[in-house]
Structure formats: structure tokens, C-alpha cells
Scaffold this active site. Sequence first.
Site, PDB file in Angstrom:
ATOM      1  N   SER A  26     -12.356  -3.684   1.661  1.00 18.33           N
ATOM      2  CA  SER A  26     -12.543  -3.171   2.980  1.00 18.33           C
ATOM      3  C   SER A  26     -13.843  -3.074   3.180  1.00 18.33           C
ATOM      4  O   SER A  26     -14.813  -2.244   2.543  1.00 18.33           O
ATOM      5  CB  SER A  26     -11.790  -1.913   3.151  1.00 18.33           C
ATOM      6  OG  SER A  26     -10.403  -1.974   3.039  1.00 18.33           O
ATOM      7  N   ARG A  39       0.964  -1.156   0.091  1.00 15.84           N
ATOM      8  CA  ARG A  39      -0.034  -0.131  -0.053  1.00 15.84           C
ATOM      9  C   ARG A  39       0.864   1.051   0.085  1.00 15.84           C
ATOM     10  O   ARG A  39       1.704   1.523   0.794  1.00 15.84           O
ATOM     11  CB  ARG A  39      -0.796   0.089   1.342  1.00 15.84           C
ATOM     12  CG  ARG A  39      -2.014   1.377   1.320  1.00 15.84           C
ATOM     13  CD  ARG A  39      -2.773   1.099   2.338  1.00 15.84           C
ATOM     14  NE  ARG A  39      -2.380   1.297   3.513  1.00 15.84           N
ATOM     15  CZ  ARG A  39      -3.124   1.354   4.917  1.00 15.84           C
ATOM     16  NH1 ARG A  39      -3.865   1.023   4.936  1.00 15.84           N
ATOM     17  NH2 ARG A  39      -2.197   1.831   5.848  1.00 15.84           N
ATOM     18  N   LYS A  81      -3.725   5.307   8.671  1.00 20.99           N
ATOM     19  CA  LYS A  81      -4.738   5.837   7.740  1.00 20.99           C
ATOM     20  C   LYS A  81      -5.648   6.735   8.256  1.00 20.99           C
ATOM     21  O   LYS A  81      -6.586   6.603   9.091  1.00 20.99           O
ATOM     22  CB  LYS A  81      -5.462   4.295   7.612  1.00 20.99           C
ATOM     23  CG  LYS A  81      -6.441   4.388   6.182  1.00 20.99           C
ATOM     24  CD  LYS A  81      -6.894   3.091   5.996  1.00 20.99           C
ATOM     25  CE  LYS A  81      -7.989   2.913   5.093  1.00 20.99           C
ATOM     26  NZ  LYS A  81      -7.815   3.551   3.607  1.00 20.99           N
TER      27      LYS A  81
END
Length: 209
Positions: free
Chosen positions: A109, A40, A138
Site C-alpha cells: 500500500s 483482510r 478502513k
Amino acid sequence: MKDFDLSLYLVLDPGLCAGIGMVETARRAVAGGVTMVQLRDKDADTAAMIATGRALQAALAGTGARLIINDDVAAAVALGADGLHIGQGDMSVAEARARVGAGAILGLSVETPALAKAADPALVDYIGAGPVFATPTKTDHKQPVGFDGLAAQVAASRVPAVAIGGLKAAHVAQVVAAGAQGLAVVSAICGQPDPEAAARALAQARRSV
């Protein structure tokens, strides 16, 4: 049935991993027991994702750990990666599945039981459920749901779930009690002085419950 193990899922973060890099962090973490690695990097373009992905594939070759690409479907396809993980605000699940093909692992998600229930097992292989706790890695995450919220998401889901959101080794028993197959971690491994030892502690905790 696709062959993947959600028990210890590492989400790489370029900032936290800056000391030794994402590839070396992943290599050491898999040696310590990580079963899946997600690349990511929201600031990287597709070319950079492919370059890092190729280095990760070389580092993980022969380990059995699965490489998942976050969000960048073009990079996932170019790499022939094991899978793709998308969020609710990314492309549709149907489009993602069409582009990566039937054989790839597709993760999604979710943040609510309704979203978990909506995950179609004909298209989605697992959900990332949470966030259990707030996490600085995040900043745009939804409201933390705690372990009761996690359990509600897992119960609603028709596919396996990996818990995410500020999780550490001390939380493993609660994650499993909530019904999740495993836990996804970022800072519990990325940026730790010894990623292999950190992963080993998490893996041992997961095996003991």
C-alpha cells in the site's frame, strides 16, 4: 513474469460480508468476474486466518483468481497463498519477500508519489494506490487523494498499480485514465444483495474502457 490480473480486486471485510460470509461472497464475486481476492481481517489471529484461507482456496480452486493474504505473513506462508499484501506500517518489504519467497505475489500500500516511487520492482509486484476517496471500511486510512493524486502515484510507480478507496462501478473509467491496472473494492461487493451481479457490473465496466 508472475501471472496475476489486477483488473477487479476484491478486499474481503468480515463485517460487511457477515450476511453470507467471506468465503461465499468471494465465490460469487469470482463467478461475476473478480480476478484477485484479498483476505483482510484485522481481528483474526493467524489460526483463524489460516482456516478462512483454506476455505477460500477450496472455493476459488480452478477459477484462476489469486488469493492474497493481508498483513499476516505466517498465514500466507502456511497456506502457500498466491501472495501477501502489506502496508507501510507492517514489516519491511525485504523481510516480507524473504519470508514468502520469490514466487509469491507481493503487494504494498502507498499513499504518496514518493512511496510509490520507492516501491522496489525487485521486491514488490504491485502497489495499492490511494486512497482515492474516504471509506468507512478502513478508518485509519490517509487523506483521500482523488483521481489526480492517484495519477501522480501511478506515474511515480515502477510496478503496476491497483486503485483503492471508496471506488464503485461509476469510477472505473477515471481509474483507468489515471493509469491504474484496475480497482480494489470492498463495499461495492461485500454486503451487496447479490455479490455476483455487483462483481459482474464492475467487471463489465472495466472491460469497456
